[in-house]
Motif scaffolding. Sequence first.
Motif, short mmCIF file in Angstrom:
data_model
loop_
_atom_site.label_atom_id
_atom_site.label_comp_id
_atom_site.label_asym_id
_atom_site.label_seq_id
_atom_site.Cartn_x
_atom_site.Cartn_y
_atom_site.Cartn_z
N GLY A 20 0.11 10.58 -5.32
CA GLY A 20 1.20 10.56 -4.34
C GLY A 20 2.43 11.23 -4.89
O GLY A 20 2.59 11.51 -6.06
N SER A 21 3.39 11.50 -4.05
CA SER A 21 4.60 12.18 -4.45
C SER A 21 5.74 11.20 -4.55
O SER A 21 5.72 10.13 -4.02
CB SER A 21 4.94 13.26 -3.42
N THR A 22 6.76 11.62 -5.26
CA THR A 22 7.97 10.82 -5.38
C THR A 22 9.11 11.64 -4.81
O THR A 22 9.44 12.71 -5.31
CB THR A 22 8.26 10.46 -6.85
N SER A 23 9.68 11.15 -3.79
CA SER A 23 10.73 11.90 -3.12
C SER A 23 12.04 11.75 -3.85
O SER A 23 12.26 10.81 -4.58
CB SER A 23 10.88 11.38 -1.68
N PRO A 24 12.93 12.71 -3.70
CA PRO A 24 14.25 12.58 -4.29
C PRO A 24 14.91 11.31 -3.81
O PRO A 24 14.87 10.98 -2.64
CB PRO A 24 14.97 13.84 -3.80
N GLY A 25 15.53 10.63 -4.72
CA GLY A 25 16.21 9.41 -4.34
C GLY A 25 15.33 8.20 -4.35
O GLY A 25 15.79 7.11 -4.05
N SER A 26 14.02 8.37 -4.67
CA SER A 26 13.14 7.21 -4.73
C SER A 26 13.62 6.29 -5.83
O SER A 26 14.00 6.72 -6.90
CB SER A 26 11.70 7.64 -5.00
N SER A 36 4.29 2.53 -8.76
CA SER A 36 5.20 1.66 -8.02
C SER A 36 4.41 0.73 -7.11
O SER A 36 4.71 -0.46 -6.98
CB SER A 36 6.18 2.51 -7.20
N ARG A 37 3.38 1.29 -6.48
CA ARG A 37 2.55 0.47 -5.60
C ARG A 37 1.83 -0.62 -6.40
O ARG A 37 1.71 -1.75 -5.93
CB ARG A 37 1.53 1.36 -4.88
N MET A 38 1.36 -0.31 -7.61
CA MET A 38 0.71 -1.31 -8.44
C MET A 38 1.65 -2.48 -8.74
O MET A 38 1.25 -3.64 -8.70
CB MET A 38 0.25 -0.68 -9.76
N ARG A 39 2.91 -2.16 -9.02
CA ARG A 39 3.88 -3.24 -9.28
C ARG A 39 4.05 -4.11 -8.05
O ARG A 39 4.09 -5.34 -8.13
CB ARG A 39 5.23 -2.63 -9.68
N ARG A 40 4.17 -3.46 -6.88
CA ARG A 40 4.35 -4.23 -5.65
C ARG A 40 3.14 -5.08 -5.34
O ARG A 40 3.27 -6.21 -4.85
CB ARG A 40 4.67 -3.27 -4.50
N GLN A 41 1.95 -4.55 -5.60
CA GLN A 41 0.74 -5.33 -5.32
C GLN A 41 0.68 -6.59 -6.17
O GLN A 41 0.32 -7.66 -5.69
CB GLN A 41 -0.49 -4.45 -5.57
N ARG A 42 1.04 -6.47 -7.44
CA ARG A 42 1.04 -7.66 -8.30
C ARG A 42 2.07 -8.67 -7.81
O ARG A 42 1.84 -9.88 -7.85
CB ARG A 42 1.32 -7.27 -9.75
N ARG A 71 0.79 -1.23 0.00
CA ARG A 71 0.00 0.00 0.00
C ARG A 71 0.83 1.28 0.00
O ARG A 71 0.37 2.32 -0.48
CB ARG A 71 -0.91 0.03 1.23
N SER A 72 2.02 1.24 0.54
CA SER A 72 2.78 2.47 0.74
C SER A 72 3.06 3.17 -0.59
O SER A 72 3.46 2.55 -1.57
CB SER A 72 4.10 2.14 1.45
N ARG A 73 2.85 4.51 -0.60
CA ARG A 73 3.15 5.28 -1.81
C ARG A 73 3.67 6.69 -1.50
O ARG A 73 3.86 7.50 -2.40
CB ARG A 73 1.93 5.38 -2.72
N ALA A 74 3.86 6.97 -0.21
CA ALA A 74 4.27 8.33 0.17
C ALA A 74 5.61 8.72 -0.44
O ALA A 74 5.82 9.86 -0.82
CB ALA A 74 4.32 8.44 1.70
#
Length: 494
Positions: A471-477, A361-367, A352-355
Amino acid sequence: MARHAQSKQVRVHQSRALRRALGLTLLSTIVPGAGLLWTRLRAFGIVLVATCLGLLGYLGMRVYRHGLVGSALSLGLSTQALRIVLVAVIAGAAVWILAILLTAISARPRPASRDDRLATTLMAIICSLAVAAPSAWGARTVALQRDVVTTIFGHDAPGSSGTGAVPQVGEDDPWVNIRRVNVLLVGSDAGTDRVGVRPDSMMVASINTRTGDTVLIGVPRNLENAPIPATNPLHTVFPDGYNCGDQCLINGVWTLAHDRPDLFPGDPNPGLTTTRDVVGAVVGLPINHTVVIDLSGFSALVNAMGGVTINVKERVCIGCKALSDGTIVGTTGYIEPGVQHLDGYHALWYARSRAESDDFSRMRRQRCVVGALLDQVSPATMLRRYPALAEVLKDHVAIDISQQQLPAWVPLIERVQQDGTLRSLPLTNKVIDVIDPDYDKIRALVANAISDNPTPVSTSSSTPSTPSDSGSTSPGSSSSSTSNDELTTLAAAC
């Protein structure tokens, strides 16, 4: 001297007779009634042993014809069969224990001393408990499974008919006239702290019924302008699709329909009906069945299965939330890259995490989580943890497949697990534009993915776009560097 020798001989005879009685009692514990074959109740023993051998032969024949998994599924998904098994377990245990007691009594030394009676009685009690304990566990498990089937699979489940994929139950191949069946998997965010339902994740599992090959199609929850088919009553309100900007995302149609029950007379769940219809229109496939699991249920499900092993490809924050200005708050820890065995709490956050990443990215992890659970489930683990698993299924999972259709799903499940391949089609911002989606392109991508000879997905022509919801994508993500947005096997993607 002669009297002493005679007394010793009697004690030896009594000792042998006692050992014989104990041995025969144990034999009746191992094979029901076998110990009676050397007593005056030999006829009763023959009947019990013959019945036991006949039952074992019948079970062996079924396993030979249908396989161990197929036989277990056929039994476990039939309420009528489960009812028969429940009665058989209880009655069989009673007869078995009776045979043990009769063996102990009839094989007891004659005449029997107080010590002989005590020894044979204790042996009979211990052996009876050895039969009663697993029989009670078995009866409880069978009753629990029957309760699960009755609760989850209704007789007239909404959505289980009229979708063009009704298998011919009882035929050698129930799916011979159905080339493909499509199942919508919905992760619901319903909870005591939330108003209404907004699907947190949506995936379509499209199954080739001939080969068992399955494609998992991830549908972004932040798709805009989602088409509402004319067959859905909500089409009268949104004839041009759900098109009111970034406030009208596809995961909002559930609540939208739920708030208009006047448009859905007689429909007990207009939100699920509309979500199914809209997702079907997006991917260009008829959605034949739905599976809904709420988020707390997902965590409990993973725990009931003993956890799940994931190849973590990016650092994922736990407890985190992104504010409107991009600030990340609430982080309590991280799931670090590498192979990790996650419990329910951490598996839920991984999915679930996407902060610090984004919806895609979360969709990939869920699959990957879904694929790992499917790959790692084993009959031994399921049996050992079944009571806890059954409670989770009853309380947190809803499936719209009717009980009458369940026998047809046994060979299909076997085909998927044993013969099929599992592929992933990610409809991410590397492939589509979620703000102004080209639905013809999406349907073409899906049609290619489910074809017998799919071609690789091109990601070069798409313009990534992310509405404020995503959601946001932080630097270094690391989400962009670790993404795999091509049509590929789930094993390769994860």
